[in-house]
Enzyme design. Sequence first.
Site, PDB file in Angstrom:
ATOM      1  N   CYS A  75      -1.930   7.861  18.731  1.00  0.00           N
ATOM      2  CA  CYS A  75      -2.695   8.978  19.386  1.00  0.00           C
ATOM      3  C   CYS A  75      -3.451   9.845  18.565  1.00  0.00           C
ATOM      4  O   CYS A  75      -3.148  10.248  17.272  1.00  0.00           O
ATOM      5  CB  CYS A  75      -1.750   9.828  20.153  1.00  0.00           C
ATOM      6  SG  CYS A  75      -2.459  11.392  21.017  1.00  0.00           S
ATOM      7  N   CYS A  83      -0.923  18.317  18.634  1.00  0.00           N
ATOM      8  CA  CYS A  83      -0.117  18.239  19.886  1.00  0.00           C
ATOM      9  C   CYS A  83       1.330  18.141  19.475  1.00  0.00           C
ATOM     10  O   CYS A  83       1.673  17.272  18.445  1.00  0.00           O
ATOM     11  CB  CYS A  83      -0.700  17.082  20.794  1.00  0.00           C
ATOM     12  SG  CYS A  83       0.566  16.948  22.061  1.00  0.00           S
ATOM     13  N   CYS A  86       4.744  14.828  20.905  1.00  0.00           N
ATOM     14  CA  CYS A  86       5.385  13.562  20.377  1.00  0.00           C
ATOM     15  C   CYS A  86       5.996  13.833  18.965  1.00  0.00           C
ATOM     16  O   CYS A  86       5.260  14.166  17.972  1.00  0.00           O
ATOM     17  CB  CYS A  86       4.632  12.347  20.431  1.00  0.00           C
ATOM     18  SG  CYS A  86       3.979  11.817  21.910  1.00  0.00           S
ATOM     19  N   TYR A 287      24.734  19.396  40.009  1.00  0.00           N
ATOM     20  CA  TYR A 287      23.519  19.357  39.639  1.00  0.00           C
ATOM     21  C   TYR A 287      22.737  18.082  40.411  1.00  0.00           C
ATOM     22  O   TYR A 287      22.073  17.242  39.767  1.00  0.00           O
ATOM     23  CB  TYR A 287      23.172  19.519  38.054  1.00  0.00           C
ATOM     24  CG  TYR A 287      24.134  20.279  37.319  1.00  0.00           C
ATOM     25  CD1 TYR A 287      23.609  21.770  37.084  1.00  0.00           C
ATOM     26  CD2 TYR A 287      25.425  19.828  36.704  1.00  0.00           C
ATOM     27  CE1 TYR A 287      24.520  22.585  36.381  1.00  0.00           C
ATOM     28  CE2 TYR A 287      26.069  20.737  36.036  1.00  0.00           C
ATOM     29  CZ  TYR A 287      25.694  22.287  36.005  1.00  0.00           C
ATOM     30  OH  TYR A 287      26.268  22.984  35.246  1.00  0.00           O
ATOM     31  N   GLU A 311      24.016  21.761  44.176  1.00  0.00           N
ATOM     32  CA  GLU A 311      22.581  21.864  43.410  1.00  0.00           C
ATOM     33  C   GLU A 311      22.086  23.442  44.017  1.00  0.00           C
ATOM     34  O   GLU A 311      22.287  24.044  44.912  1.00  0.00           O
ATOM     35  CB  GLU A 311      21.607  20.857  43.975  1.00  0.00           C
ATOM     36  CG  GLU A 311      20.197  21.329  43.788  1.00  0.00           C
ATOM     37  CD  GLU A 311      19.983  21.130  42.084  1.00  0.00           C
ATOM     38  OE1 GLU A 311      18.949  22.310  41.781  1.00  0.00           O
ATOM     39  OE2 GLU A 311      20.487  20.305  41.563  1.00  0.00           O
ATOM     40  N   ASP A 378      24.982  16.066  36.023  1.00  0.00           N
ATOM     41  CA  ASP A 378      23.664  15.874  35.183  1.00  0.00           C
ATOM     42  C   ASP A 378      22.807  17.027  35.132  1.00  0.00           C
ATOM     43  O   ASP A 378      22.029  17.419  35.608  1.00  0.00           O
ATOM     44  CB  ASP A 378      22.796  15.110  36.177  1.00  0.00           C
ATOM     45  CG  ASP A 378      21.419  14.524  35.228  1.00  0.00           C
ATOM     46  OD1 ASP A 378      21.132  14.984  34.043  1.00  0.00           O
ATOM     47  OD2 ASP A 378      20.601  13.689  35.860  1.00  0.00           O
ATOM     48  N   CYS A 405      20.683  14.875  28.497  1.00  0.00           N
ATOM     49  CA  CYS A 405      19.264  14.830  27.730  1.00  0.00           C
ATOM     50  C   CYS A 405      19.307  15.398  26.316  1.00  0.00           C
ATOM     51  O   CYS A 405      18.301  15.689  25.784  1.00  0.00           O
ATOM     52  CB  CYS A 405      18.079  15.154  28.699  1.00  0.00           C
ATOM     53  SG  CYS A 405      17.993  16.835  29.084  1.00  0.00           S
TER      54      CYS A 405
END
Length: 448
Positions: A75, A83, A86, A287, A311, A378, A405
């Site tokens: 990129c 940016c 990434c 969640y 949720e 999650d 995550c």
Amino acid sequence: MTDPGSEDEYLELEVGNVANGGFCVARHEGRVVFVRHALPGERVRAWVTDRTKNFLRADAIEIIEPSADRVLAPCPFAGPGRCGGCDWQHASLPAQRRLKAAVVAEQLERVAGITRSVVVEEVPQPVEDEAYVRGPGLGWRTRVQFTVSEGVVGLRKHRSHDIEPVDECLIAHPGVELMGIERHRWPGASSVEGIVSASTGDRLVVLRERGRKRARVPRLEVPVRLVRGKPEPGKSLPYVREEVAGRLFQVSGSGFWQVHPGAARLLFDAVLEALEPKPGEIALDLYCGVGLFAAGLAERVGREGLVVGIESDAQAVRDAKFNLRDLPNVAIERGPVEEVLGDLEFGRADGSERSQNKRTTGHRGGARARGADIVVLDPPRAGAGKEVVDRVAKLAGRKIAYVSCDPATLARDLAYFSERGWTLESLRAFDAFPQTHHVECLATLVRG
């Protein structure tokens, strides 16, 4: 940010191990330096971007001795001062996965005291997905939020409110790029999010306006559905449909869904394999979002079993109830997980009774049972936290599947579970965010 003209802010560094967050660690005169755009084993010239009492931050601006894992970033907007989306475009994909595996293993050992060999698995894209034309590790992000400044579209720089104007994002799914969001001006907008379903082709643009002035929407290259501003409470929003295991899931507005085209199905299968749901069991989906895991669990536990989803987001709850409307053994509860868990009594009641005592969720079947056989959670990046872990550790009976995550908050919560008698049975890690430092993990716990 440090003045780049000051020569004493340039350092020559021997780069050490990878750290969580897209950095590598170096040392200068005894102080830790977190270096971006470098790889372990390299010697670099770096520009100091930030100083704190305990450490420095720096960008590698010249690679004196490169690693064998270094590649040319595909990129043109990637690199020091550009940016911030990434972190690892300068590393080969196999190297990226090794770096992420090292981070997960380090966090587990340092925070949770768990020594575990970690392998980060590739997340395959559907064979028919046109994103393959962009090349490995590119064209996967089906949801991209662009920042707008004075009508110009871009992406934020690292640790900054400044934006890098872009005319194309290489990790964006081609379905997002076909809209042409970056190639138009958006006067009056603060952000524009492009969303595409890789499974159905549905497209959505979520526009957030700056102040009270109504933003002007340009004519895009393909038809899209538009969400403008903050939705009114209780009002239905435009949505995209996502297909997993033969079931369609409605996801309204900017509602949560996995951004990699192959991640939702991979995690769906992995969670079911980890929990091994049995007919008649009670399952908790915390969640639960729009009901992805609840759907799979409901089919496995059958009509004599029960799945309770929790949720906090009102729109996600409406979507989940719509998506799972054909499954009579599913109940969706709205509210913060820690609050609902504290006021929820799970059980099976005779006849068609659905609620007794506090938030008791009843179902056809046998005797009442306090607790759940299996649990999947999650949580967002901040993790579940001590209060939720404490309640889950008491409620769960047989197995817990924790989808995360963020390796740091996962390790913290695994330490909490360990203190409450739960042991890590298995851990899988998935490269659901190529070119970035993010990694998706699935930890399976059993009573120790």
